[in-house]
Design a protein around this motif. Structure first.
Motif, PDB file in Angstrom:
ATOM      1  N   GLY A  60     -12.413   4.775  -3.264  1.00  0.00           N
ATOM      2  CA  GLY A  60     -13.035   3.451  -3.281  1.00  0.00           C
ATOM      3  C   GLY A  60     -12.145   2.468  -2.571  1.00  0.00           C
ATOM      4  O   GLY A  60     -10.936   2.694  -2.472  1.00  0.00           O
ATOM      5  N   PRO A  61     -12.704   1.373  -2.072  1.00  0.00           N
ATOM      6  CA  PRO A  61     -11.879   0.383  -1.379  1.00  0.00           C
ATOM      7  C   PRO A  61     -10.729  -0.069  -2.271  1.00  0.00           C
ATOM      8  O   PRO A  61     -10.946  -0.426  -3.428  1.00  0.00           O
ATOM      9  CB  PRO A  61     -12.857  -0.772  -1.124  1.00  0.00           C
ATOM     10  N   CYS A  62      -9.516  -0.032  -1.737  1.00  0.00           N
ATOM     11  CA  CYS A  62      -8.348  -0.408  -2.528  1.00  0.00           C
ATOM     12  C   CYS A  62      -8.237  -1.924  -2.578  1.00  0.00           C
ATOM     13  O   CYS A  62      -8.924  -2.643  -1.860  1.00  0.00           O
ATOM     14  CB  CYS A  62      -7.084   0.194  -1.924  1.00  0.00           C
ATOM     15  N   LEU A 108       0.863  -1.174   0.000  1.00  0.00           N
ATOM     16  CA  LEU A 108       0.000   0.000   0.000  1.00  0.00           C
ATOM     17  C   LEU A 108       0.908   1.235   0.000  1.00  0.00           C
ATOM     18  O   LEU A 108       1.543   1.551   0.994  1.00  0.00           O
ATOM     19  CB  LEU A 108      -0.892  -0.018   1.246  1.00  0.00           C
ATOM     20  N   TRP A 157     -15.160   6.849   0.794  1.00  0.00           N
ATOM     21  CA  TRP A 157     -16.206   5.864   0.497  1.00  0.00           C
ATOM     22  C   TRP A 157     -16.881   5.421   1.780  1.00  0.00           C
ATOM     23  O   TRP A 157     -16.277   5.422   2.845  1.00  0.00           O
ATOM     24  CB  TRP A 157     -15.672   4.677  -0.296  1.00  0.00           C
ATOM     25  N   CYS A 201      -9.534   9.086  -0.798  1.00  0.00           N
ATOM     26  CA  CYS A 201      -9.618   7.714  -1.281  1.00  0.00           C
ATOM     27  C   CYS A 201     -11.020   7.544  -1.823  1.00  0.00           C
ATOM     28  O   CYS A 201     -11.985   7.731  -1.110  1.00  0.00           O
ATOM     29  CB  CYS A 201      -9.370   6.733  -0.138  1.00  0.00           C
TER      30      CYS A 201
HETATM   31  S1  SF4 Z   1      -9.384   1.772   1.080  1.00  0.00           S
HETATM   32 FE1  SF4 Z   1      -7.190   1.449   1.008  1.00  0.00          FE
HETATM   33  S2  SF4 Z   1      -6.371   3.290   0.074  1.00  0.00           S
HETATM   34 FE2  SF4 Z   1      -8.452   3.765   0.726  1.00  0.00          FE
HETATM   35  S3  SF4 Z   1      -8.230   4.679   2.763  1.00  0.00           S
HETATM   36 FE3  SF4 Z   1      -8.589   2.490   3.019  1.00  0.00          FE
HETATM   37  S4  SF4 Z   1      -6.555   1.587   3.145  1.00  0.00           S
HETATM   38 FE4  SF4 Z   1      -6.316   3.634   2.260  1.00  0.00          FE
END
Ligand code: SF4
Lengths: 383, 292
Positions: A279-281, A169, A258, A277
Motif C-alpha cells: 500500500g502507499p507508504c 524511507l 498496489w 509493497c
Molecule cells: S509506496 Fe513507498 S514503500 Fe511502497 S514502493 Fe512506493 S515508495 Fe516504496
C-alpha cells in the motif's frame, strides 16, 4: 554425501523421541514414526529407509542424522512459521535436499534481501549461523567492517545514509556500508532484517501464501482524514507519475503491488524487489498531498527565450537532480548541462534581478501567490 | 505469550523523533517482561497499518507514545490498526482518564488491548520530577526550586492542556517544589515570560512533549531567552533576568518514560512481574549529584 558430519546430541534425540511418542514427523524430506509394538523407529528420507531399535537411535546413518538435525533446528530452534519460511528461503531449501544443502551451507549460502547480503552456514549439530553485511561489502574482509552483535543495532545503522542524511524511507536503496553482523541466530537474523526493513518479511510471507492484502491508492484515499484528505483530489494520472517518481527500484527496493484500484492498474513499473509493497507508504501519501496541492493550479502558457542548447540544459538539470547525479558531475566538466559553472552562467544570462527566467514573471497579474504552504506541525501532533 | 506494541508518531524530517520510542522499547525488552516488544509509527516504518502483523503474541498490548487524548489516539491509531468497533467512548474518558479497551484488530483477527496514551498516566508525573532531578543532577532537588510544565496550549487540542494541568497539580501536591506552574507555547501564561511567573531563583522547565524537535530545541529555548540562536546551544542552568533556568527538553526522552509504558500495559492486564521496579532502578540517573 554431506561434508558436514552431523552428530545427534542427547537433547536432539530426546526431542525426537518425544515428538514421535505423540505422533509422526513429516518435515522437509524426513518422515519418521515410532512403532510401539516393536519398540523401534522407522525413518525415511528420500534415498533411504531404516528401522532402528529404540536404543540404537544414535547409530542412524549420517545422511539421516542430517535430516534429524535439520528437523530439530527448524522445529525447536526457530520461533515462528514466518521465521522458518524466511530461514528456509535464506538457504534455498526448495532447491536442494538436506545433505546437499548441508554441503552448500558449509561454505555458506548467500542471498540478497534489499541491500542486505545474508549468508547462512551450519554447524555439525544442524544449528544455522547467519551473517549480514551490505551487498556492496560482499568482498570486504570481515575485519575491515564494524562488527555488531545486537540485531537491534540495525535500526541505527539504517537511520542515516553515508552522507549522514536521514532516511525516512527505510527501503530506499541508500543503506550505508561498512558494518557486519558476523554471527546471528535464526531469531537474531529475523530481528535484524526487521529492523533494517520493517515488516518486509511478514508481507513477503503473506504474499507467498497468497494472502497479501493490498491497499490500492483509492482505498488509501478513502481512508485518509484530517490534512491528508487532500490526496482525494489528486488526479488519477498524477498517481501514475507519483508511483513512477517514488516507487521505482532506483528509489525504493519494495516491489509495488498496489495500483490505482483493484481493476485499474498503473502504467508505472512496480520494480523487481524480493519483498512486496502492499500500500502507499506514508512518504508517498505525504508527497501525494503536496502534489494534490500543486495540481490544483492550472497550466499557463509562458514565453521564454532560450537557445536550443539552453533548453536542453534545463532538461539536463532536471535529469541530474531527479537521478541524484549532481555529486558525480566533475567540477570542470563544463560540457555537462548540470555542471555548476554552466548553471551559474545560465542564471547570469537568463534571470532578471527578481529571479525570473527570461524576465517572464510567474504571475503576470501579481495576485496569485500559488499554492500556499500550510505545512502542519508534526511535533504538536504527538503532544 | 505477551507482546507489547508501542505506537508513536515518527517523522519524515527529524531522525530524533523516533528515538524515545526505540529507547523505551529497548529498556522494556531488556526487562524480559514481554516476549517481544515491537514499535510502529504514523510516519515511519513499520507503519501503524502493518505493525500488528509483526507481533505474534496471544496477548497484545498497544501503548500510544503520545501526550494527550485526541485526534491520533482516538481516530488515526484505531483506524490504522483496524480495531473493529472502536469508539472513543469505550475509554469512558474525561479527556485524561483513558485506560484500556479490548477489541479485535481485523489485520490479525485477534484481540488487542488498546491503552490510553502515556502522557495522561499518573506515573508521568514521576517522570517529570525525574527529569527535574536529572537536569539538575540532584536526586533530592526541590527546596528553593520552581517547576514549570510546558505544553502547547488548547489551540490544537483541548485535552493537551488538561494533561498539563493534571501533572502540574500532581507535582504541586507533592509539596516538593516551592512553586509549580503550567506554561504554554501559544497561550497565557506563556513560557516566554517564565521568569515573571516564578519567585524562586531556580526554575526547572520541562516540556510535556514526547520527542525533541523544533519546538523543544529551537522555539522554547529562544523564547525563554536561554539563547539568541538555538544553533549556538544554551547553558544548563542559563541565567535569565536573575533566575537560573534549568531547561530539561522533552520529558518523553527521559528513560523513566519506559516505566509509564509498562504501567499502561499492566493496567490493561499484562503480567509484567517486577519489571516496573527494575525499570525504575535501571533508569535512575547516574550523574553524580552534588554532595553525594
Ligand atoms: S509506496 Fe513507498 S514503500 Fe511502497 S514502493 Fe512506493 S515508495 Fe516504496
Amino acid at each position: 554425501m554431506s561434508v558436514v558430519e552431523p552428530t545427534l546430541s542427547e537433547t536432539q534425540l530426546a526431542a525426537f523421541r518425544e515428538q514421535l511418542a505423540d505422533g509422526v514427523i513429516d518435515h522437509d524430506g524426513l518422515a519418521a514414526d515410532y512403532d510401539a509394538d516393536e519398540n523401534a523407529y522407522h525413518i525415511e528420507t528420500p534415498d533411504r529407509q531404516t528401522t532402528v531399535s529404540a536404543d540404537g537411535l544414535e547409530t542412524v546413518p549420517a545422511e539421516q542424522a542430517a535430516y534429524i538435525t535439520n528437523w530439530y533446528f527448524y522445529t525447536q530452534q526457530v520461533g515462528t512459521e514466518i521465521k522458518q519460511a524466511f530461514c528456509q528461503w535464506l538457504e534455498q531449501s526448495d532447491e536442494r535436499p538436506v545433505p546437499d544443502r548441508y554441503a552448500a551451507l558449509e561454505s555458506g549460502i548467500e542471498r540478497e534481501w534489499g541491500q542486505l547480503e545474508i549468508t547462512t552456514t551450519v554447524s555439525t549439530d544442524g544449528t544455522r549461523h547467519y551473517e549480514i553485511r551490505h551487498v556492496d561489502d560482499s568482498d570486504a574482509e570481515a575485519s575491515a567492517l564494524t562488527a555488531h552483535t545486537d540485531p537491534f543495532d540495525a535500526r541505527d545503522i539504517g537511520t542515516l545514509d553515508a552522507d549522514d542524511r536521514y532516511r525516512p524511507l527505510r527501503t530506499a536503496p541508500s543503506l550505508k556500508q561498512g558494518w557486519i553482523f558476523p554471527e546471528l541466530s535464526a531469531n537474531g537474523v529475523y530481528d535484524a532484517v526487521e529492523a533494517f526493513y520493517p515488516a518486509t518479511v511478514v508481507n513477503w510471507y503473506r504474499e507467498g501464501r497468497g494472502e497479501l492484502d493490498i491497499d490500492h491508492w483509492q482505498d488509501e484515499q478513502d481512508r485518509q482524514s484530517g490534512i491528508y484528505n487532500l490526496i482525494t483530489v489528486l488526479p488519477d494520472e498524477a498517481v501514475d507519475w507519483a508511483a513512477a517518481a517514488c516507487c521505482d527500484d532506483s528509489q525504493c527496493l519494495k516491489r509495488r503491488e498496489w495500483e490505482l484500484s483493484e481493476d485499474e492498474p498503473l502504467d508505472a513499473d512496480g520494480g523487481d524487489g524480493v519483498f512486496p509493497c502492499r500500500g502507499p507508504c506514508s512518504m508517498v501519501v505525504a508527497a501525494g498531498r503536496e502534489w494534490a496541492k500543486l495540481e490544483r493550479e492550472d497550466s499557463q502558457t509562458y514565453e521564454f527565450e532560450l537557445t536550443p542548447t539552453e533548453k536542453e540544459q534545463l532538461e539536463a538539470i532536471i535529469d541530474a537532480v531527479a537521478d541524484d547525479e549532481l555529486d558525480e558531475i566533475r567540477e570542470a566538466d563544463i560540457g555537462n548541462g548540470a555542471n555548476r559553472y554552466r548553471v551559474r552562467y545560465l542564471r547570469e544570462k537568463r534571470f532578471d534581478e527578481d529571479g525570473n527566467l527570461s524576465g517572464t514573471p510567474t504571475h503576470p497579474d501579481a495576485h496569485d501567490e500559488g499554492p500556499g504552504d500550510d505545512d502542519h506541525d508534526e511535533e504538536a501532533d504527538q503532544n | 505469550m505477551q507482546s507489547l506494541v508501542i505506537v508513536a508518531h515518527g517523522s519524515h524530517l527529524n531522525p530524533d523523533s523516533a528515538t524515545p520510542t526505540h529507547t523505551h522499547a529497548d529498556t522494556i525488552r531488556a526487562t524480559g517482561a514481554f516476549d517481544e516488544v515491537r514499535t510502529g509509527f504514523w510516519k515511519e516504518e513499520p507503519s501503524l497499518r502493518e505493525v500488528l502483523r509483526t507481533a505474534r503474541g496471544d496477548d497484545i498490548y498497544v501503548v500510544p507514545l503520545f501526550i494527550s487524548e485526541g485526534y491520533f489516539t482516538e481516530r488515526v491509531i484505531p483506524r490504522e490498526l483496524r480495531l473493529e468497533g472502536w469508539d472513543p467512548s469505550l475509554w469512558e474518558s474525561d479527556g485524561i482518564s483513558a485506560d484500556t479497551a479490548t477489541l479485535v484488530a481485523s489485520d490479525i483477527d485477534k484481540e488487542v488491548h488498546y491503552c490510553g496514551p502515556v502522557g495522561t498516566h499518573e506515573a508521568m508525573t514521576d517522570v517529570l520530577i525525574r527529569r527535574g532531578e536529572s537536569v539538575t543532577g540532584d536526586p533530592s532537588v526541590g527546596d528553593g526550586f520552581g517547576f514549570a510544565v510546558v505544553g502547547h496550549g488548547t489551540e490544537r487540542n483541548e485535552n493537551s492542556a488538561k494533561a498539563i494541568e493534571y501533572h502540574t497539580e500532581r507535582i504541586r501536591e507533592t509539596g516538593r517544589f516551592d512553586e509549580v506552574k503550567a506554561l504554554y507555547m501559544d497561550e497565557e501564561p506563556e513560557v516566554d515570560d517564565v521568569t515573571e511567573h516564578f519567585e524562586t531563583e531556580d526554575i526547572i522547565v520541562v516540556p510535556l512533549f514526547i520527542a525533541d524537535g523544533f519546538h523543544t530545541q529551537e522555539d522554547i529555548p529562544e523564547d525563554m531567552g536561554l539563547t539568541d540562536d538555538y544553533r549556538n546551544g544554551y547553558d544548563v542552568p542559563a541565567t535569565v533576568e536573575g533566575h537560573r533556568i534549568w531547561y530539561g527538553g522533552a520529558v518523553g526522552t527521559e528513560e523513566l518514560t519506559a516505566d509509564v509504558v509498562l504501567e499502561r500495559a499492566a493496567d490493561a492486564g499484562a503480567d509484567i512481574g517486577n519489571a516496573i521496579e527494575r525499570v525504575r532502578q535501571r533508569t535512575k540517573p547516574t550523574t553524580g549529584a552534588a554532595g553525594d
